[in-house]
Write a protein that holds these residues in place. Sequence first.
Motif, short mmCIF file in Angstrom:
data_model
loop_
_atom_site.label_atom_id
_atom_site.label_comp_id
_atom_site.label_asym_id
_atom_site.label_seq_id
_atom_site.Cartn_x
_atom_site.Cartn_y
_atom_site.Cartn_z
N ILE A 1 41.23 34.68 39.27
CA ILE A 1 40.43 33.70 38.54
C ILE A 1 39.43 32.97 39.14
O ILE A 1 38.36 32.86 38.47
N GLU B 1 35.23 33.39 38.17
CA GLU B 1 34.51 32.47 37.90
C GLU B 1 33.37 32.28 38.86
O GLU B 1 32.17 32.02 38.67
N HIS C 1 30.91 34.90 37.49
CA HIS C 1 30.26 34.36 36.58
C HIS C 1 28.97 33.64 36.79
O HIS C 1 27.95 33.83 36.32
N THR D 1 39.22 40.47 35.18
CA THR D 1 39.59 39.04 34.94
C THR D 1 38.40 38.24 34.37
O THR D 1 38.32 37.38 33.35
N TYR D 2 37.35 38.62 34.92
CA TYR D 2 36.02 38.03 34.36
C TYR D 2 35.64 38.32 33.17
O TYR D 2 35.32 37.73 32.21
N SER E 1 38.00 39.37 30.94
CA SER E 1 38.86 38.57 29.97
C SER E 1 38.30 37.18 29.79
O SER E 1 38.54 36.58 28.64
N LEU E 2 37.72 36.49 30.64
CA LEU E 2 37.51 35.12 30.48
C LEU E 2 35.83 34.88 29.68
O LEU E 2 35.55 34.16 29.18
N HIS E 3 35.15 35.87 30.33
CA HIS E 3 33.71 35.70 29.79
C HIS E 3 32.91 37.09 29.34
O HIS E 3 31.60 37.07 28.98
N ARG F 1 49.25 31.61 35.67
CA ARG F 1 48.41 31.99 34.57
C ARG F 1 47.76 33.23 34.63
O ARG F 1 47.55 34.08 33.46
N GLN G 1 49.17 35.02 31.10
CA GLN G 1 47.89 35.05 30.37
C GLN G 1 47.07 36.33 30.45
O GLN G 1 46.59 36.52 29.52
N ILE G 2 46.63 36.41 31.68
CA ILE G 2 45.58 37.39 31.94
C ILE G 2 45.97 39.16 32.05
O ILE G 2 45.47 39.65 31.17
N ALA H 1 41.87 41.86 25.54
CA ALA H 1 40.57 41.41 26.07
C ALA H 1 39.49 42.27 26.16
O ALA H 1 38.35 42.10 25.69
#
Length: 212
Positions: free
Chosen positions: A14, A18, A21, A50-51, A53-55, A170, A174-175, A182
């Motif tokens: 995670i 970030e 990102h 993971t990136y 999934s988040l962005h 997390r 979640q991921i 995602a």
Amino acid sequence: MLFNFNVDFRMGAIDCAEQLHVYIQKVLAYTGKEKVNLLAISHGGQVAGTYLSLHGTEGLVDHALLIVPALGGAGLAYDFLNRDIDFDEQTLVKFIEHGFMSETDYHWLVRAEATGFLDDVLYELIPYFLDSVLYWGSIWDFIPTAYYEELKARYLDETQSAQLIEKSDRMHEQIMPNYAEAFAACRAAGVKLNIMAGTDLPIVTGLQQNSD
């Protein structure tokens, strides 16, 4: 243009995602382009997954190719923390050959020599390695979800390791269980996403699972 993104391997996926990102935004600002293409391998595949999934739906990625990504963790990490290692020297050399994309065949050297003594050396070194890596976020993100709670209860103190546990929880809750959803959302947003796996390259240690 090709840009190489490197992170501190000790960090969890995670945190790495970030940082990726931020890096992508810097690349876009530098090049004047609207989107990037991602090529990620192994641990990098977990970070890129993971990136995404988040962005991934923010419109910054055109193509993404994940090569043998550790999306479900890695059997090697479980074997190590569980001290259940059946070390296979020949497979290790083959693994290194693939990892460094070497065109030279070196694993015949292992077949020609008596290397069984390395098992005893490895077992003696495990406690020292554990002291070094036990609190790396990346190691805990590599633990397959089915074994995560068991090993967390064995090794991590809820107070002293609260921050690590929070991020690792997390990741596992979640991921990792939701990569499929995602990635579907990323594709719906226009990301051309592909995963290359199924190499049939055996694992180096005892869990007997192909992590890819």
